[in-house]
Design a protein around this motif. Sequence first.
Motif, PDB file in Angstrom:
ATOM      1  N   LYS A  27       0.752  -1.208  -0.197  1.00 47.70           N
ATOM      2  CA  LYS A  27       0.122  -0.047  -0.295  1.00 47.70           C
ATOM      3  C   LYS A  27       0.606   1.397   0.385  1.00 47.70           C
ATOM      4  CE  LYS A  27      -3.531  -1.804   1.856  1.00 47.70           C
ATOM      5  NZ  LYS A  27      -5.018  -1.931   2.134  1.00 47.70           N
ATOM      6  N   ASN A  28       0.546   2.311  -0.713  1.00 50.89           N
ATOM      7  CA  ASN A  28       1.173   3.051  -0.589  1.00 50.89           C
ATOM      8  C   ASN A  28       0.589   4.701  -0.524  1.00 50.89           C
ATOM      9  OD1 ASN A  28       3.514   2.300  -2.149  1.00 50.89           O
ATOM     10  ND2 ASN A  28       1.887   2.988  -4.554  1.00 50.89           N
ATOM     11  N   ARG A  29       1.393   5.515   0.570  1.00 49.02           N
ATOM     12  CA  ARG A  29       1.046   6.748   0.876  1.00 49.02           C
ATOM     13  C   ARG A  29       1.724   7.462   0.651  1.00 49.02           C
ATOM     14  NH1 ARG A  29       0.772   6.260   7.449  1.00 49.02           N
ATOM     15  NH2 ARG A  29       2.835   5.643   7.092  1.00 49.02           N
ATOM     16  N   LEU A  30       0.862   8.992   0.313  1.00 46.10           N
ATOM     17  CA  LEU A  30       1.925  10.429   0.215  1.00 46.10           C
ATOM     18  C   LEU A  30       2.034  11.532   1.193  1.00 46.10           C
ATOM     19  CD1 LEU A  30       2.682  11.605  -2.727  1.00 46.10           C
ATOM     20  CD2 LEU A  30       0.707  12.718  -2.449  1.00 46.10           C
ATOM     21  N   MET A  31       2.846  11.738   1.762  1.00 47.22           N
ATOM     22  CA  MET A  31       3.692  12.727   2.763  1.00 47.22           C
ATOM     23  C   MET A  31       3.845  13.784   1.864  1.00 47.22           C
ATOM     24  SD  MET A  31       6.793  10.663   3.788  1.00 47.22           S
ATOM     25  CE  MET A  31       7.347  12.101   4.846  1.00 47.22           C
ATOM     26  N   VAL A  32       2.589  14.659   3.193  1.00 49.43           N
ATOM     27  CA  VAL A  32       2.045  16.032   3.241  1.00 49.43           C
ATOM     28  C   VAL A  32       2.799  16.683   3.701  1.00 49.43           C
ATOM     29  CG1 VAL A  32       0.315  17.518   1.705  1.00 49.43           C
ATOM     30  CG2 VAL A  32       0.513  14.704   1.313  1.00 49.43           C
ATOM     31  N   GLU A  37       0.696  21.839  10.247  1.00 53.26           N
ATOM     32  CA  GLU A  37       0.146  21.331  11.003  1.00 53.26           C
ATOM     33  C   GLU A  37       1.028  20.443  11.860  1.00 53.26           C
ATOM     34  OE1 GLU A  37      -2.076  21.640   8.745  1.00 53.26           O
ATOM     35  OE2 GLU A  37      -2.879  23.610  10.194  1.00 53.26           O
ATOM     36  N   GLY A  38       1.994  19.978  11.000  1.00 55.02           N
ATOM     37  CA  GLY A  38       2.991  18.936  10.270  1.00 55.02           C
ATOM     38  C   GLY A  38       3.251  17.991   9.417  1.00 55.02           C
ATOM     39  N   MET A  39       3.713  16.296   9.685  1.00 55.52           N
ATOM     40  CA  MET A  39       3.164  16.236   8.312  1.00 55.52           C
ATOM     41  C   MET A  39       2.134  14.755   8.134  1.00 55.52           C
ATOM     42  SD  MET A  39       5.383  14.875   6.004  1.00 55.52           S
ATOM     43  CE  MET A  39       7.359  15.763   6.293  1.00 55.52           C
ATOM     44  N   LEU A  40       1.510  14.701   7.343  1.00 54.63           N
ATOM     45  CA  LEU A  40      -0.252  14.205   7.028  1.00 54.63           C
ATOM     46  C   LEU A  40       0.214  13.503   6.295  1.00 54.63           C
ATOM     47  CD1 LEU A  40      -2.576  17.048   7.591  1.00 54.63           C
ATOM     48  CD2 LEU A  40      -1.737  15.413   8.889  1.00 54.63           C
ATOM     49  N   PHE A  41      -0.498  11.983   5.798  1.00 48.23           N
ATOM     50  CA  PHE A  41      -0.672  11.224   4.789  1.00 48.23           C
ATOM     51  C   PHE A  41      -2.241  11.103   4.277  1.00 48.23           C
ATOM     52  CE2 PHE A  41       2.255   9.865   8.029  1.00 48.23           C
ATOM     53  CZ  PHE A  41       3.533   9.637   7.246  1.00 48.23           C
ATOM     54  N   ALA A  42      -1.371  10.901   2.807  1.00 48.38           N
ATOM     55  CA  ALA A  42      -3.007  10.696   2.105  1.00 48.38           C
ATOM     56  C   ALA A  42      -2.442   9.046   1.229  1.00 48.38           C
ATOM     57  CB  ALA A  42      -2.115  11.926   0.772  1.00 48.38           C
ATOM     58  N   ARG A  43      -3.523   8.439   1.055  1.00 50.20           N
ATOM     59  CA  ARG A  43      -4.432   7.562   0.006  1.00 50.20           C
ATOM     60  C   ARG A  43      -4.851   7.526  -1.040  1.00 50.20           C
ATOM     61  NH1 ARG A  43      -2.352   4.368   3.860  1.00 50.20           N
ATOM     62  NH2 ARG A  43      -3.139   4.043   6.370  1.00 50.20           N
ATOM     63  N   PRO A  44      -4.000   6.944  -2.074  1.00 53.63           N
ATOM     64  CA  PRO A  44      -4.413   7.252  -3.039  1.00 53.63           C
ATOM     65  C   PRO A  44      -5.935   7.136  -3.339  1.00 53.63           C
ATOM     66  CG  PRO A  44      -3.178   4.980  -2.991  1.00 53.63           C
ATOM     67  CD  PRO A  44      -3.559   5.187  -1.667  1.00 53.63           C
ATOM     68  N   GLY A  45      -6.492   7.643  -4.048  1.00 55.86           N
ATOM     69  CA  GLY A  45      -7.995   8.885  -4.533  1.00 55.86           C
ATOM     70  C   GLY A  45      -7.942  10.254  -3.328  1.00 55.86           C
ATOM     71  N   ASP A  46      -7.231  10.179  -2.304  1.00 56.68           N
ATOM     72  CA  ASP A  46      -7.568  11.978  -1.932  1.00 56.68           C
ATOM     73  C   ASP A  46      -6.844  12.497  -2.772  1.00 56.68           C
ATOM     74  OD1 ASP A  46      -7.742  10.475   0.636  1.00 56.68           O
ATOM     75  OD2 ASP A  46      -6.160  10.589   1.305  1.00 56.68           O
ATOM     76  N   TRP A  47      -7.844  14.400  -2.003  1.00 52.15           N
ATOM     77  CA  TRP A  47      -7.504  14.723  -3.179  1.00 52.15           C
ATOM     78  C   TRP A  47      -5.634  16.012  -2.598  1.00 52.15           C
ATOM     79  CZ3 TRP A  47      -8.987  16.509  -7.900  1.00 52.15           C
ATOM     80  CH2 TRP A  47     -10.792  16.236  -7.473  1.00 52.15           C
ATOM     81  N   ILE A  48      -5.216  16.410  -3.338  1.00 51.21           N
ATOM     82  CA  ILE A  48      -4.034  17.555  -2.298  1.00 51.21           C
ATOM     83  C   ILE A  48      -4.400  18.367  -3.212  1.00 51.21           C
ATOM     84  CG2 ILE A  48      -1.775  17.145  -2.328  1.00 51.21           C
ATOM     85  CD1 ILE A  48      -2.221  14.791  -1.217  1.00 51.21           C
ATOM     86  N   ALA A  49      -4.685  19.795  -2.259  1.00 52.13           N
ATOM     87  CA  ALA A  49      -5.062  20.658  -2.576  1.00 52.13           C
ATOM     88  C   ALA A  49      -4.069  21.898  -2.588  1.00 52.13           C
ATOM     89  CB  ALA A  49      -6.297  20.965  -1.434  1.00 52.13           C
ATOM     90  N   ARG A  50      -3.644  23.262  -2.521  1.00 49.00           N
ATOM     91  CA  ARG A  50      -3.050  24.308  -1.804  1.00 49.00           C
ATOM     92  C   ARG A  50      -3.680  24.874  -2.071  1.00 49.00           C
ATOM     93  NH1 ARG A  50       1.240  27.650  -5.655  1.00 49.00           N
ATOM     94  NH2 ARG A  50      -0.098  27.938  -7.459  1.00 49.00           N
ATOM     95  N   GLY A  51      -3.784  26.164  -0.668  1.00 52.67           N
ATOM     96  CA  GLY A  51      -4.201  27.143  -0.602  1.00 52.67           C
ATOM     97  C   GLY A  51      -3.368  28.624  -0.638  1.00 52.67           C
ATOM     98  N   VAL A  52      -4.225  29.418  -0.415  1.00 52.35           N
ATOM     99  CA  VAL A  52      -4.303  31.301  -1.167  1.00 52.35           C
ATOM    100  C   VAL A  52      -2.627  31.409  -0.271  1.00 52.35           C
ATOM    101  CG1 VAL A  52      -6.602  31.729  -1.619  1.00 52.35           C
ATOM    102  CG2 VAL A  52      -5.561  31.662   0.361  1.00 52.35           C
TER     103      VAL A  52
END
Length: 89
Positions: free
Chosen positions: A44-49, A53-68
């Motif tokens: 299983k793969n996760r994406l480190m973001v 607030e610190g390091m969070l992990f995304a799973r496949p299918g999650d959205w990665i967003a960039r704010g203003v």
Amino acid sequence: MKYRKTALIEAFQWFDDRPMTWPQWAMDANLKTISETQSDGAVKNRLMVDTLEGMLFARPGDWIARGVHGEIWPIKPDIFAESYEAVEG
């Protein structure tokens, strides 16, 4: 009182099992994929973001967003669908 989100964000949905073009801001953020072998042998793969607030992990299918302000965070697909709608441009 009730409040509505009004900020315009950029986002893409991350998948690990298909080729995709990442936006430049995501490549610049140096996101890293981590592979984990489960007890049943499945990988299983996760994406480190790295978020405010610190390091969070995304799973496949999650959205990665960039704010203003350039902040980056992962968003689960159901929350993204409830909270955001696509705009032109």
